[in-house]
Enzyme design. Structure first.
Site, PDB file in Angstrom:
ATOM      1  N   GLU A   1      -4.269  -9.301   3.909  1.00 40.44           N
ATOM      2  CA  GLU A   1      -4.894  -8.930   5.190  1.00 40.44           C
ATOM      3  C   GLU A   1      -6.098  -9.787   5.556  1.00 40.44           C
ATOM      4  O   GLU A   1      -6.379  -9.987   6.747  1.00 40.44           O
ATOM      5  CB  GLU A   1      -5.327  -7.457   5.155  1.00 40.44           C
ATOM      6  CG  GLU A   1      -4.185  -6.478   5.284  1.00 40.44           C
ATOM      7  CD  GLU A   1      -3.575  -6.075   3.956  1.00 40.44           C
ATOM      8  OE1 GLU A   1      -2.856  -5.068   3.913  1.00 40.44           O
ATOM      9  OE2 GLU A   1      -3.798  -6.789   2.948  1.00 40.44           O
TER      10      GLU A   1
ATOM     11  N   GLU B   1       0.825  -1.213   0.000  1.00 37.66           N
ATOM     12  CA  GLU B   1       0.000   0.000   0.000  1.00 37.66           C
ATOM     13  C   GLU B   1       0.859   1.261   0.000  1.00 37.66           C
ATOM     14  O   GLU B   1       0.529   2.251  -0.667  1.00 37.66           O
ATOM     15  CB  GLU B   1      -0.954  -0.037   1.197  1.00 37.66           C
ATOM     16  CG  GLU B   1      -2.046  -1.100   1.014  1.00 37.66           C
ATOM     17  CD  GLU B   1      -2.900  -1.295   2.253  1.00 37.66           C
ATOM     18  OE1 GLU B   1      -4.093  -0.972   2.188  1.00 37.66           O
ATOM     19  OE2 GLU B   1      -2.376  -1.773   3.271  1.00 37.66           O
TER      20      GLU B   1
END
Length: 724
Positions: A138, A118
């Protein structure tokens, strides 16, 4: 004294005017709040300085970043110092990195996972090495990407690929990331930073595009098409994981960004991330994450400073399903394997099974034909012990027959070198009994794989009181090298996994003989999250195995075993499970299971032999009651295993149940799940059932003592010496 920062960044400005910001937080440069704050400060300094024209972000020691620091989760869940990590995506990545008036490039080597990727996607370009791993895993922790990943990834790789990478936690290699558009170039590791620096300067000079990935739209499908893709993803997520909320929330957040714009998507992502972080599923999956990584930390073993010995060659006795599976697992990690059988027919069948295991990988695209041939060449089939004179480890994987195993171990002592590890794959038989006719007790160990051995992730390492610590260290190392999660347990009938789950089928048989429905039980247990119910499982493993293992528990734990004749009665009528196409279910040509109306007559006959009466209450059980009546006896036995020191940590039993029996990881493992319900509640239920249905349900002393104190079952125990 002040708190020691957990990680940092350093910035160096080169003569070319490029600031190189390096993420430092060993071993994988995880993004602790200290690292993120330091990144923000370094960035702001780079933007202020007139001698800085452009910025490159990289990670120390060949790893970009393994993602957000999971060790911080506990503090966040408890409402710690920084309680809203999701908002980092807006404040740091969007407003500071992506909106900067100076171009930035991520130089990716090793890992760029989760928050690491990210951060990279917040930069204006990404350069990667060919074998770097990029992904957003995640969801494996019960959360969603929280640093903008749900918004940027679909805009860089397209909606379908982004959904696959997120919902399946599926990383891609650098070369594939390039073809997807996730990275802008792929270079060798020694050229990475140099190329990234030049790329950043080229962006500044308008020779390369200055891309804000948050606002890219060329990879996004038209709204109508995007909604169809999202609808299909929702259907698949509900079908594959009906008990899980976070995959659906992830899809909702992605959709919000497509429909309402990326900034709205970022805020929805931050809110969803925060909500999920406090969920029971996240707490359970984070517990499993750490428990899995803690299994090799065995007190009295890991702290001795022993170094694993090199294992050059392994021999396996028995080429059946287990032996061939173990051989496959070893060969896939480049161990040369000798496979011994009693005759040529059995030997060729065993070699054929290994070949088929490897060929299935070729068919799935997981192995090239060249790699298949190289791997298969590691196998040598033999009919005698002549080749055993230079093996470093032997794994016995023959049928569960005590006298046969005793003879084999006596032979192994004669033919193997004195340093050779003598391991048994027995699932239930006491190792002291197996090694009774040898003098080599210090090198006898259990290496219990789960079927299919080349697929199932658990390796149960069973240690007797005389097994040498060096042998355990060696097995732990082998387990790691063949990509298994090793759990070290003490020696007893059934060891940890099979003993802990021995009441699983017994409880189901008790319920059925007292009036419950076979198929309702299986449906309730599957709905709870198990891969299959107890009766479908018995059909899969076969009635012969079920009777043999059940017999071990009847013999060793008679006072708490429920003795049902249902399976032997069915076996007498030539039913043996899936292999005969008839067991508790009937099976068609494609092995699809269907309920069998004939089952009723066998149940009635077994009920007559047991002399039990139908209990009307058990004919109308709720799914919750079924789950508790099946699993609370498992919890009870797990408590005995823990209290006796067969397992050192309750978390080891959680991992053993999840990886060995398919207990749903999102419930945290058997002991973690039990603690979520409370020892008092479990005790009261078991005590009530024991009054109604007998000693099978009687709570053990450890459970009674914990319930009296209202204490968790998984609390560390004070004991002089565990049974390990």
């Amino acid at each position: 004294m002040g708190r020691t920062p957990k990680g940092r960044t350093v910035m160096e400005v080169g003569a070319d005017g490029v600031a190189l910001i390096t993420l430092i937080n060993p071993p994988v440069n995880s993004l602790s709040f200290d690292v993120l704050n330091s990144l923000k400060e370094s960035y702001e300094e780079a933007l202020r300085r007139d001698d800085v024209k452009a910025i490159v972000i990289t990670g120390a020691k060949g790893k970009f970043s393994g993602g957000f620091d999971i060790t911080a989760f506990g503090g966040i869940q408890a409402g710690g110092e920084v309680s809203k990590p999701g908002f980092v995506s807006v404040e740091i990545l969007t407003d500071t990195v992506e909106a900067a008036r100076k171009p930035s490039v991520a130089a990716i080597d090793g890992l760029a996972l989760g928050g690491g990727l990210e951060v990279a996607m917040g930069c204006h370009a990404r350069i990667s090495t060919p074998n770097a791993q990029l992904g957003l895993p995640e969801l494996q922790l019960g959360i969603i990407p929280g640093f903008g990943g749900t918004q940027r990834l679909p805009r860089l790789v397209g909606l379908s690929k982004a959904l696959e990478m997120m919902l399946m936690s599926k990383p891609v290699k650098g070369v594939d990331a390039h073809s997807l558009g996730l990275v802008d170039a792929v270079v060798a590791p020694d050229q990475l930073v140099k190329t990234a620096r030049q790329w950043a300067l080229d962006i500044l000079e308008c020779r390369r595009p200055w891309v804000h990935s948050l606002y890219k739209t060329d990879k996004l499908e038209p709204l109508g098409e995007a909604r169809e893709i999202l609808k299909f993803a929702r259907t698949q997520a509900q079908k594959q994981a009906p008990n899980l909320k976070h995959p659906l929330l992830c899809i909702d957040v992605i959709e919000a960004g497509i429909v309402s714009g990326p900034v709205a998507g970022l805020w929805k992502e931050a809110e969803a991330f925060q909500e999920l972080l406090h969920s029971d599923i996240c707490k359970s999956l984070v517990h499993i994450f750490f428990a899995q990584r803690g299994t090799s930390k065995v007190p009295g073993i890991a702290d001795l400073g022993l170094v694993p010995r090199r294992i050059n060659k392994v021999a396996i006795l028995g080429g059946g399903l287990m032996g061939s599976g173990i051989a496959t697992a070893l060969m896939l990690s480049n161990y040369p394997v000798i496979l011994k059988e009693v005759n040529e027919k059995f030997l060729q069948a065993g070699i054929g099974r290994v070949r088929a295991n490897l060929q299935s990988r070729v068919k799935k695209g997981a192995m090239t034909q060249e790699k298949f041939e190289k791997t298969f060449s590691l196998l040598k089939g033999v009919l005698d012990y002549e080749s055993f004179k230079d093996v470093d480890m032997v794994i016995e994987a023959v049928i569960e027959n005590v006298s046969l195993k005793q003879q084999i171990f006596a032979d192994l002592e004669k033919f193997c070198p004195p340093h050779c590890i003598l391991a048994s794959n027995t699932s239930t038989i006491d190792l002291n009994l197996i090694g009774e006719k040898t003098r080599s007790h210090d090198r006898i160990v259990g290496a219990h794989f789960f079927s299919p051995a080349h697929v199932m992730p658990l390796l149960e390492i069973v240690r007797t009181q005389r097994t040498s610590p060096q042998v355990i260290v060696d097995l732990l190392d082998i387990g790691k090298k063949i990509k298994k999660t090793p759990v070290v347990v003490g020696n007893c009938t059934g060891f940890a996994v099979n003993r802990m789950f021995s009441p699983y089928t017994q409880a189901a048989l008790l319920l059925v003989e007292h009036g419950a429905d076979v198929y309702q039980i299986d449906r309730a247990i599957t709905k709870f999250g198990m891969p299959m119910g107890p009766f479908r499982l018995v059909d899969l493993v076969g009635f012969g195995v079920a009777i043999a293992t059940g017999g071990q528990f009847v013999q060793n734990f008679p006072e708490r075993t429920y003795k049902s004749m249902l399976i032997p009665i069915m076996q007498e009528d030539k039913r043996a499970g899936e292999t005969t196409r008839k067991g508790f279910y009937v099976y068609d040509d494609k092995r699809k299971a269907s309920p069998d109306p004939e089952l009723k007559k066998y149940v009635e006959k077994a009920r007559g032999i047991s002399g039990v009466a139908i209990d009307p209450k058990l004919m109308k059980l709720s799914d919750k009651d079924i789950v508790e009546m099946i699993f609370f006896p498992v919890v009870n036995e797990a408590c005995r295993v823990y209290a006796e020191g067969i397992a050192v940590k309750a978390a080891d039993l959680d991992i053993a149940g999840v990886m060995g029996m398919g207990f749903p990881p999102y419930r945290g493992g058997i002991m973690f799940w039990a603690d979520s319900l409370g020892s008092k509640y479990i005790y009261s239920r078991l005590e009530a059932w024991s009054n109604l249905y007998g000693g099978f349900f009687k709570p053990c002393a450890y459970l009674a003592e914990r319930a009296a104190k209202g204490a968790p079952l998984s609390s560390p125990l004070e004991r002089a010496k565990p049974r390990l």
